[in-house]
Design a protein around this motif. Structure first.
Motif, short mmCIF file in Angstrom:
data_model
loop_
_atom_site.label_atom_id
_atom_site.label_comp_id
_atom_site.label_asym_id
_atom_site.label_seq_id
_atom_site.Cartn_x
_atom_site.Cartn_y
_atom_site.Cartn_z
N HIS A 1 -0.07 -16.09 -96.90
CA HIS A 1 -0.59 -17.20 -97.72
C HIS A 1 -1.34 -18.20 -96.83
O HIS A 1 -0.74 -18.95 -96.08
N HIS B 1 -5.30 -20.64 -96.66
CA HIS B 1 -6.56 -21.08 -97.28
C HIS B 1 -7.50 -21.45 -96.14
O HIS B 1 -7.70 -22.62 -95.84
N LYS C 1 -7.36 -17.10 -98.93
CA LYS C 1 -7.77 -17.40 -100.30
C LYS C 1 -9.10 -18.16 -100.33
O LYS C 1 -9.42 -18.90 -99.40
N HIS D 1 0.81 -19.65 -107.19
CA HIS D 1 1.41 -20.87 -106.61
C HIS D 1 2.27 -21.47 -107.72
O HIS D 1 1.75 -21.79 -108.80
N HIS E 1 5.67 -20.88 -102.89
CA HIS E 1 6.20 -22.26 -102.86
C HIS E 1 7.69 -22.25 -103.24
O HIS E 1 8.54 -22.39 -102.39
N ASP F 1 0.71 -21.19 -95.37
CA ASP F 1 -0.09 -21.97 -96.32
C ASP F 1 -1.14 -22.80 -95.59
O ASP F 1 -1.52 -23.89 -96.05
#
Ligand SMILES: [Zn+2]
Length: 383
Positions: free
Chosen positions: A68, A70, A132, A222, A245, A296
């Motif tokens: 995960h 970004h 992502k 998410h 999460h 994340d």
């Protein structure tokens, strides 16, 4: 070409058939043929090879699988972080500042930035990462974000449903599931949505995921980051591979995860960086839910690319054992991406591994903040 890594103080195999969670072999060796693991076992029983590498008593682990992140964005939000640490509360609207900077960046600027972050991850032992979209939020900018992410990983995720702009959310969902999805799909393996109060509700998230499934993407979500909500149960109902999460969970949510087999991906960098309560990893593990750890990595709520930090936080703040945390950051991440070629060092798996400047995996939590990753190898070669 075969390579024997020998004199390994502790080899973490994650062999599912072993008696212990990590499948640890002490005083071990590992044989690589081409790009894959061909043999593991005690060093004194090792086969010969074309070349030999002396691990010098170091621990060797499967490379971290960060399921995960970004990474495709421009700018940073250090001022927002400083304000939050000075007492202002986190609001999802900060994403919009990153969206504006990302749209304004050239392809070359975005590629260089992702490359820098991927390098940063590799130096910290991550050998597989998911990336992502979600900071482009136009037809062109989402597709371009994913095309850039694809230059670095096969595990790309279309997160068009990241933030609700001003206006009608249902109209926005129609855009995300229409022209944006069509442009993004060729560059993505997964589709994701931000199911949260103030973002997308359960019906909207379901609509987004089902539209992705219809064009061949795999769904993930998410959910339950900022408060309790329906996202985790939606993920279980849809039989998602993983839901990410899981900070605010009810007993019903935990039972739904256990019954569906959906993996709970915990992202402790977020709670660290936002001063939120950590997820109750102990309750999940004790109920029999599979857990993964991921960074994340993003400029708003968790600007760390460090899986060793996530392991240390999981142990110190979420009451996971060091073995549980290392398993969740390697085999757990692989399972969360539905990958059976990474996340373990057993014959047939990719030779993606990490040498630690430490005798055991425990040091990742025992010596937090220390750069213990001596070297990462991907497909049998140092990177
Ligand atoms: Zn995220």
């Amino acid at each position: 070409m075969s390579t024997l890594i020998t004199n390994i103080g502790e080899l973490v195999t994650n062999d599912p058939d072993a008696d212990d969670l990590l499948g640890v072999i002490e005083r071990a060796a590992l044989l690589i043929e081409g790009t894959t693991v061909a043999w593991v076992g005690p060093a004194d029983a090792a086969p010969t090879a074309d070349q030999q590498v002396d691990a010098g008593g170091r621990a060797v682990l499967p490379g971290f699988v960060d399921s995960h992140s970004h990474l495709v964005f421009a700018g940073d939000r250090a001022a927002e972080f400083a304000a939050r640490m000075a007492g202002e509360s986190y609001a999802a609207g900060g994403i919009r500042t990153t969206v504006a900077a990302t749209r304004a960046a050239t392809d070359e600027q975005l590629i260089a930035h992702v490359a820098r972050l991927v390098q940063e991850m590799r130096r910290q032992g991550t050998t597989t990462m998911e990336i992502k979209s979600g900071y482009g939020l136009t037809v062109v900018d989402e597709a371009r974000s994913l095309a850039i992410a694809r230059q670095f990983t096969e595990e790309t995720t279309f997160l068009g449903a990241h933030v609700v702009p001003d206006g009608d959310p249902d109209e926005y969902v129609a855009l995300v599931t229409g022209p944006r999805l069509e442009a993004a799909a060729p560059h993505a393996r997964w589709i994701d949505a931000f199911c949260e109060t103030g973002a997308f509700d359960a019906d909207q998230a379901r609509t987004v995921l089902e539209a992705g499934i219809a064009v061949g993407l795999r769904p993930r979500l998410h959910a339950n980051q900022l408060g309790p909500g329906p996202g985790v149960r939606l993920a279980a109902e849809l039989g998602l591979t993983a839901v990410d999460h899981c900070t605010y969970l009810t007993d019903d949510d935990i039972h739904a995860l256990r019954d569906s087999g959906t993996i709970a991906t915990l992202l402790p960098g977020v709670e660290f960086s936002t001063r939120q309560p950590y997820p109750d990893a102990r309750a999940l593990l004790d109920a029999g839910v599979s857990v993964a750890l991921a960074s994340d990595c993003n400029p708003g709520s968790s600007y760390t690319s460090s899986m060793p930090l996530c392991v240390a936080l999981a142990v110190r703040e979420m009451r996971m054992t060091p073995a549980e945390a290392v398993h969740a950051a390697t085999a757990g991440g692989a399972a969360a991406l539905d990958r059976d070629d990474v996340g373990a060092l057993i014959p047939g798996r990719r030779a993606d591994l990490v040498f630690l400047d430490a005798p055991t995996h425990v040091h990742l939590a025992y010596r937090p903040g220390v750069p213990l990753v001596a070297q990462a190898w991907i497909e049998g070669r140092p990177v």
